[in-house]
Design an enzyme around this catalytic site. Structure first.
Site: not given
Length: 436
Positions: A327-329
């Site tokens: 997720e994201c990072g």
């Protein structure tokens, strides 16, 4: 039932978090059990709440969550003496289109729970006008009740008197007035406050904030202003599907942005969570059946992550036979490369072709609703998921098969589709709830 208060303000940056932490610690020091909650999609504040109270905090989100799920999460304060629900942004700020049970505004939570709002007002650069702002907020929405205000950063005794007189004329109780006090300012960075776990001095800061608030706020009057929530139908548990039975979860200063209610829901459904630290060069547990890399601040540790061969090789080996999701990072680290703010390019896991850069920052912010085009851990094609995206990276390339059709809160399609390749998947949004 437990009484509660919602702590809100006209805008961000006024001092909601500091006041919430200070009040919680001050009452805890008096022997009260305080339960904190956070309105909106914030990953950082709940960790500060836990430090202040000694109890885990969770997010309440009216855009992504059904009202019974919100009632279920709010009920964790049933054994507490007081619930403090910290708002986000301004009291009525949310998105343009209604979600599951609201627009994501703090006011939605106040109206659902029936808890009155304690407003934090910063009267810097004004005096009597602060009362007009408070009166406007009090009268804007019939279902939201105002408990009173706490003034923050008052300039002098004369300044305070002018504001107090105007508030009295408007019929608004002033329950405290805080002079400027730089010693209790919490450090910030580009996604908000520096995480609680990165601040060795955080406990002392909260203690100093509590001492300061005890001197300048009428804690007894604030406590009397709290109200008991009317009975609400609550879900017995959150209806969230865990991504696997045994979950290898990346967890350290680079990978910490995961909503507490998600982890609780996974465990409640019978899943086991085994954490590992990429920054400590640890790989996922080989006995796990799924690996999950949440977001966080990998851009601040990109060089170190790129050099941690045991971590990278472990994730690659795991993805050879089992699903890995970021997720994201976490998605960025599963990608080919990440360029940091200084322009240095760092090779990442290479399980996906995504390349991102922080050399030129570009903010991506907002609620997301995704309809999966392919499978990801826990969900098959066609599943609809609600989440939130917040990062400052520039997407250089996102070449893999799109994971989903992703829309913002208004229904407009966004370019951040997520990716899938082999057993690896990733999204820029953080999952909050399933859309049923």
């Amino acid at each position: 039932m437990t009484a509660g208060l919602v702590i809100s303000a006209p805008a961000s940056g006024v001092g909601k978090t500091t006041l919430t932490l200070a009040l919680a610690r001050a009452w805890r020091n008096r022997g009260l059990k305080i339960q904190c909650l956070k309105s909106g999609p914030d990953y950082i504040d709940p960790a500060f709440h836990a430090v202040a109270t000694g109890r885990a905090s969770v997010n309440l989100d009216s855009w992504a969550m059904a009202s019974d799920a919100i009632a279920h999460l709010a009920s964790r304060g049933a054994d507490a003496d007081l619930v403090l629900a910290e708002g986000s942004m301004g009291l009525f700020d949310g998105v343009a289109a209604r979600g599951v049970s609201g627009i994501g505004a703090t006011a939605d939570i106040a109206e659902m729970t029936g808890w009155p709002v304690l407003l934090v007002i910063d009267p810097s650069g004004q005096a009597q006008t602060a009362a007009a702002i408070a009166a406007g907020l009090r009268d804007f929405r019939a279902g939201v009740r105002l408990a009173g205000v706490v003034l923050n950063r008052v300039a002098s005794a004369r300044h305070e008197a002018l504001v107090r007189d105007a508030m009295a004329g408007a019929g608004i109780p002033v329950l405290g007035a805080l002079p400027r006090h730089a010693e209790i300012a919490l450090p910030k960075r580009h996604l908000g406050l520096v995480q609680a776990e990165e601040q060795a001095e955080i406990d002392g800061l909260i203690d100093e904030a509590a001492r300061f608030v005890v001197e300048h706020v009428d804690l007894d009057a604030v406590l009397r202003s709290a109200r008991v929530s009317p009975p609400q139908p609550a879900a017995r548990h959150l209806d969230i599907t865990p991504p696997g039975q045994r979950i290898a979860l990346a967890r350290d200063a680079a990978f910490s942005f995961v909503y507490p209610h998600m982890l609780e829901a996974w465990r409640a459904a019978g899943a086991e969570i085994v954490t590992f630290s990429p920054l400590a060069d640890q790989g996922p547990d080989a006995d796990a059946d799924v690996c999950w890399l949440p977001g966080g601040y990998p851009e601040l540790h990109a060089g170190r992550l790129a050099a941690n061969r045991h971590f990278l090789d472990g994730v690659r080996a795991f993805a050879g036979t089992k699903p890995v999701h970021g997720e994201c990072g976490g998605y960025m680290v599963l990608g080919a490369a990440l360029t940091d703010a200084d322009g240095a390019r760092h090779e990442m896991a290479g399980l996906l072709g995504l390349e991102t850069s922080y050399a030129k920052r570009r903010m991506h912010l907002g609620y997301r609703i995704a309809e999966l085009a392919g499978s990801m851990p826990g969900y098959g094609p066609g599943a609809r998921l609600r989440g939130h995206e917040f990062h400052y990276s520039t997407i250089i390339t996102q070449p893999d098969t799109p994971l989903a059709v992703v829309r913002d809160a208004t229904g407009a399609i966004v370019a951040e589709t997520g990716s899938r390749r082999g057993h690896a998947t990733g999204t820029f949004f953080h999952l909050i709830a399933e859309d049923r």
